[in-house]
Design a protein around this motif. Structure first.
Motif, PDB file in Angstrom:
ATOM      1  N   ARG A  26       1.049  -1.291   0.180  1.00  0.00           N
ATOM      2  CA  ARG A  26       0.022   0.040  -0.161  1.00  0.00           C
ATOM      3  C   ARG A  26       0.908   1.337   0.179  1.00  0.00           C
ATOM      4  NH1 ARG A  26      -4.251   1.773   4.896  1.00  0.00           N
ATOM      5  NH2 ARG A  26      -4.959   3.666   3.759  1.00  0.00           N
ATOM      6  N   LYS A 107     -11.285 -10.357   5.422  1.00  0.00           N
ATOM      7  CA  LYS A 107     -10.924  -9.666   4.158  1.00  0.00           C
ATOM      8  C   LYS A 107     -11.803  -8.638   3.639  1.00  0.00           C
ATOM      9  CE  LYS A 107      -7.712 -13.179   2.983  1.00  0.00           C
ATOM     10  NZ  LYS A 107      -7.186 -14.212   1.828  1.00  0.00           N
ATOM     11  N   LYS A 108     -13.311  -8.961   3.965  1.00  0.00           N
ATOM     12  CA  LYS A 108     -14.349  -8.167   3.578  1.00  0.00           C
ATOM     13  C   LYS A 108     -14.274  -6.740   3.959  1.00  0.00           C
ATOM     14  CE  LYS A 108     -17.480 -11.964   2.886  1.00  0.00           C
ATOM     15  NZ  LYS A 108     -18.874 -12.694   3.236  1.00  0.00           N
ATOM     16  N   LYS A 110     -13.450  -3.163   4.492  1.00  0.00           N
ATOM     17  CA  LYS A 110     -12.812  -2.236   3.722  1.00  0.00           C
ATOM     18  C   LYS A 110     -11.938  -1.200   4.426  1.00  0.00           C
ATOM     19  CE  LYS A 110     -14.593  -4.543   0.009  1.00  0.00           C
ATOM     20  NZ  LYS A 110     -13.641  -5.363  -1.008  1.00  0.00           N
ATOM     21  N   GLY A 112      -9.705   1.157   3.336  1.00  0.00           N
ATOM     22  CA  GLY A 112      -9.449   2.325   2.513  1.00  0.00           C
ATOM     23  C   GLY A 112     -10.386   3.877   2.898  1.00  0.00           C
ATOM     24  N   TRP A 114     -10.629   5.515   5.390  1.00  0.00           N
ATOM     25  CA  TRP A 114     -11.173   5.412   6.659  1.00  0.00           C
ATOM     26  C   TRP A 114     -11.012   6.485   7.586  1.00  0.00           C
ATOM     27  CZ3 TRP A 114     -12.622   0.398   8.652  1.00  0.00           C
ATOM     28  CH2 TRP A 114     -13.183   0.368   9.736  1.00  0.00           C
ATOM     29  N   PRO A 230      -6.365  -6.767   8.007  1.00  0.00           N
ATOM     30  CA  PRO A 230      -7.757  -6.499   8.325  1.00  0.00           C
ATOM     31  C   PRO A 230      -8.032  -7.332   9.767  1.00  0.00           C
ATOM     32  CG  PRO A 230      -7.971  -7.011   6.235  1.00  0.00           C
ATOM     33  CD  PRO A 230      -6.383  -7.080   6.538  1.00  0.00           C
ATOM     34  N   SER A 251      -9.698  -1.905  14.735  1.00  0.00           N
ATOM     35  CA  SER A 251     -10.449  -0.973  13.848  1.00  0.00           C
ATOM     36  C   SER A 251     -11.208   0.196  14.297  1.00  0.00           C
ATOM     37  CB  SER A 251     -11.508  -1.876  12.849  1.00  0.00           C
ATOM     38  OG  SER A 251     -10.618  -2.963  12.313  1.00  0.00           O
TER      39      SER A 251
END
Length: 320
Positions: A26, A107-108, A110, A112, A114, A230, A251
């Motif tokens: 990234r 993995k689901k 998201k 980006g 954030w 994640p 998160s």
């Protein structure tokens, strides 16, 4: 690279960062991780030394960290837990209760674009873009012990910045006594939130302001030299090494400054088994587990649990 900062009794300089078998490309993270200072935080048991550190790149159950005392030329070793274990053995109840499944189900998520909502007892509520936060913060690397209330443990190298830096940016009022953290809520991607809908989602955790302002309290944006996976709490998570791991919320989506201790997720689910403070103490059976011993991931030999997970010298004064 920034110059080495020798500011604390648990602060040591780094010669080589860990080479990893998994590297996520990234660009924004790589650009910022290049700014990382040369700081690796020493473990509590060796907090009297300031050492250059070398980390091997062997793909094994654990990596050996060999350090040499700059004054007395005394060597000691600690085990960094393999990322192969810490990325595949996870508690992240939003995605289920089976640890082996989390790395696939998460993995689901998201990560980006954030953002974190800052609210409550602050001079001005705001929404902060995580990428902009990263660019503004003095990034560094820290190696911390992680102690799960389930009595397993790990040693993990994190990348990030002290929580108190974000608190300063948030500009709380003097009446704020506690910090309340919340993670995301999205039952469409998080089967745990959907299948166990009666539980008090979103996940909530909290710290007293004195704990949050302590220099050991850390916000991680990466681990093992790359961005967070994640399942490990991407894109930004809390790491509080002297407390049981469930306090280190993953998160993070909002930070609220409040006057009274916030009611946390696990307090609500099982108030007789979980308290707000959740400090590691081997003398207290916590949440039905005997806490006197722990089993490091990848090991077959139990070890004695240390008071405050080995950070008593740094944090004991918070509770005296």
């Amino acid at each position: 690279m920034f110059g080495i900062k020798i500011s604390s009794d648990w602060n040591i300089s780094e010669n080589d960062t860990t080479a990893e078998e998994i590297y996520l490309n990234r660009r924004k993270f790589i650009k910022n991780v290049g700014k990382l200072g040369s700081n690796i935080l020493a473990f509590g048991a060796f907090s009297n030394f300031l050492n250059p550190i070398q980390v091997s790149a062997e793909n094994s159950i654990s990596r050996k960290i060999t350090t040499q005392n700059t004054k007395n030329l005394i060597d000691f070793q600690e085990n960094i837990t393999s990322e192969n274990l810490t990325s595949r053995y996870n508690n992240f109840y939003e995605f289920g209760t089976n640890k082996a499944d989390i790395s696939f189900l998460a993995k689901k998520l998201k990560v980006g674009q954030w953002s974190i909502k800052v609210e409550g007892l602050v001079h001005k509520p705001k929404v902060l873009d995580v990428d902009k936060i990263i660019q503004a913060m003095p990034l560094e690397q820290r190696v911390y012990r992680l102690r799960c209330v389930e009595t397993w443990s790990a040693i993990i190298p994190w990348s990030g910045f002290p929580l108190r830096e974000l608190i300063k940016l948030s500009n709380p009022l003097s009446t704020a006594r506690y910090v309340k953290f919340k993670t995301f809520i999205d039952p469409n991607i998080a089967p745990g939130q959907k299948n166990r809908f009666w539980e008090p989602w979103p996940y909530v955790e909290g710290l007293s302001m004195s704990e949050a302002m302590h220099n050991l309290a850390f916000l991680a944006i990466g681990m093992y030299g790359h961005q967070l996976n994640p399942q490990n709490g991407a894109p930004i998570r809390l790491v509080v090494p002297w407390k049981y791991g469930f306090k280190s919320i993953k998160s993070i989506e909002s930070i609220e400054f409040v006057k009274d201790p916030p009611r946390t997720f696990w307090q609500t689910v099982s108030p007789m088994d979980y308290d707000f403070w959740a400090n590691v103490d081997p003398t207290v059976p916590y949440a039905k587990w005997d806490q006197r011993f722990e089993l490091p991931l990848g090991s077959e030999k139990k070890e004695k649990t240390m008071l405050y997970n080995g950070y008593a010298a740094q944090v004991r004064k918070l509770y005296s």
